[in-house]
Scaffold this motif. Sequence first.
Motif, mmCIF file in Angstrom:
data_model
loop_
_atom_site.group_PDB
_atom_site.id
_atom_site.type_symbol
_atom_site.label_atom_id
_atom_site.label_comp_id
_atom_site.label_asym_id
_atom_site.label_seq_id
_atom_site.Cartn_x
_atom_site.Cartn_y
_atom_site.Cartn_z
ATOM 1 N N ASN A 98 -6.060 10.327 -15.859
ATOM 2 C CA ASN A 98 -5.583 9.435 -14.812
ATOM 3 C C ASN A 98 -6.315 9.680 -13.499
ATOM 4 O O ASN A 98 -6.746 8.746 -12.829
ATOM 5 N N LEU A 99 -6.456 10.930 -13.122
ATOM 6 C CA LEU A 99 -7.020 11.257 -11.819
ATOM 7 C C LEU A 99 -8.550 11.249 -11.812
ATOM 8 O O LEU A 99 -9.168 10.891 -10.801
ATOM 9 N N GLY A 100 -9.169 11.591 -12.936
ATOM 10 C CA GLY A 100 -10.621 11.738 -12.980
ATOM 11 C C GLY A 100 -11.386 10.490 -12.589
ATOM 12 O O GLY A 100 -12.290 10.531 -11.743
ATOM 13 N N SER A 154 -6.901 5.273 -0.916
ATOM 14 C CA SER A 154 -5.548 4.901 -1.348
ATOM 15 C C SER A 154 -5.426 4.817 -2.871
ATOM 16 O O SER A 154 -4.314 4.909 -3.407
ATOM 17 N N LEU A 155 -6.537 4.659 -3.576
ATOM 18 C CA LEU A 155 -6.481 4.655 -5.044
ATOM 19 C C LEU A 155 -5.922 5.971 -5.562
ATOM 20 O O LEU A 155 -5.199 5.998 -6.552
ATOM 21 N N LEU A 156 -6.220 7.064 -4.872
ATOM 22 C CA LEU A 156 -5.730 8.376 -5.296
ATOM 23 C C LEU A 156 -4.210 8.476 -5.185
ATOM 24 O O LEU A 156 -3.585 9.250 -5.908
ATOM 25 N N ALA A 191 -6.943 -7.776 -9.482
ATOM 26 C CA ALA A 191 -6.761 -6.564 -10.290
ATOM 27 C C ALA A 191 -8.007 -5.686 -10.238
ATOM 28 O O ALA A 191 -7.903 -4.455 -10.130
ATOM 29 N N SER A 192 -9.173 -6.299 -10.304
ATOM 30 C CA SER A 192 -10.426 -5.526 -10.234
ATOM 31 C C SER A 192 -10.546 -4.828 -8.888
ATOM 32 O O SER A 192 -10.931 -3.657 -8.818
ATOM 33 N N THR A 193 -10.199 -5.520 -7.820
ATOM 34 C CA THR A 193 -10.263 -4.922 -6.488
ATOM 35 C C THR A 193 -9.257 -3.782 -6.353
ATOM 36 O O THR A 193 -9.578 -2.712 -5.823
ATOM 37 N N ALA A 194 -8.046 -4.001 -6.860
ATOM 38 C CA ALA A 194 -7.001 -2.976 -6.749
ATOM 39 C C ALA A 194 -7.378 -1.691 -7.481
ATOM 40 O O ALA A 194 -7.135 -0.590 -6.983
ATOM 41 N N TRP A 195 -7.956 -1.818 -8.674
ATOM 42 C CA TRP A 195 -8.207 -0.633 -9.495
ATOM 43 C C TRP A 195 -9.628 -0.097 -9.420
ATOM 44 O O TRP A 195 -9.881 1.056 -9.745
ATOM 45 N N LEU A 196 -10.579 -0.933 -8.990
ATOM 46 C CA LEU A 196 -11.981 -0.509 -9.009
ATOM 47 C C LEU A 196 -12.650 -0.578 -7.643
ATOM 48 O O LEU A 196 -13.828 -0.286 -7.522
ATOM 49 N N GLY A 197 -11.907 -0.967 -6.622
ATOM 50 C CA GLY A 197 -12.466 -1.085 -5.291
ATOM 51 C C GLY A 197 -13.009 -2.475 -5.066
ATOM 52 O O GLY A 197 -13.022 -3.317 -5.964
ATOM 53 N N PRO A 198 -13.487 -2.737 -3.861
ATOM 54 C CA PRO A 198 -14.004 -4.079 -3.554
ATOM 55 C C PRO A 198 -15.272 -4.385 -4.348
ATOM 56 O O PRO A 198 -15.948 -3.487 -4.827
ATOM 57 N N PRO A 199 -15.581 -5.672 -4.467
ATOM 58 C CA PRO A 199 -16.808 -6.063 -5.173
ATOM 59 C C PRO A 199 -18.035 -5.409 -4.549
ATOM 60 O O PRO A 199 -18.045 -5.051 -3.375
ATOM 61 N N ALA A 200 -19.092 -5.270 -5.314
ATOM 62 C CA ALA A 200 -20.294 -4.555 -4.895
ATOM 63 C C ALA A 200 -20.862 -5.072 -3.581
ATOM 64 O O ALA A 200 -21.310 -4.304 -2.738
ATOM 65 N N GLU A 201 -20.802 -6.392 -3.358
ATOM 66 C CA GLU A 201 -21.415 -6.926 -2.145
ATOM 67 C C GLU A 201 -20.639 -6.554 -0.885
ATOM 68 O O GLU A 201 -21.130 -6.695 0.222
#
Length: 195
Positions: A10-12, A26-28, A183-193
């Motif tokens: 979960n944390l890794g 904040s993801l942590l 969902a992608s932003t919430a769990w993986l951060g903002p888009p690359a650009e």
Amino acid sequence: MNLGLGDAANLGWKLALVARGVAPDSLLDTYTAERHPIGAWVQKWSMAQTALSTARGPRADALREVMADLLDTPDGATYVVSMIGGGWQHYDLPGDHPLVGRRVPDLPLDDGTTLTACFCDGRAVLLDVDSGAAAVAAPWSDRVRVVTALPVAFPDQPMAALVRPDGYLAWVAFGETDGLHAASTAWLGPPAELW
């Protein structure tokens, strides 16, 4: 041991995204909300097992006999095995589908592989079966692996599912892509650009 492995899984991936600078700190914070209830449950069951195995006297003997009788029933044995196996574990993640927040099984895919094999590079996995979700997820291509093979357990229909790197379902839809960007932003951060 399994609890520790779950904590690390979960944390890794969250630490990796934050350390790379592609996801906010904040993801942590989601670690505590997701893992501490499971740790509390494991502690409670461990205390109960310890009490059953170490208590002495006629009351403890009677309780062990009752538990043995209970475990001798299909319902009792099924309950205990399913609880210890962790199938009940889920995270309270945003989303309307009842499977969001649940661990995704190692689904066989119609290309002869399985879902587990898709996680070898540590990225999230987006299953995209004729839904157009891959185009929505393109800005996260450094963090998401797109898989277009069909899970053989599902009927042949457009569907898409975002599975976090720890194997938990973050988003799912049948025939549309609404909510995938969020969902992608919430769990993986903002888009690359944007980073």
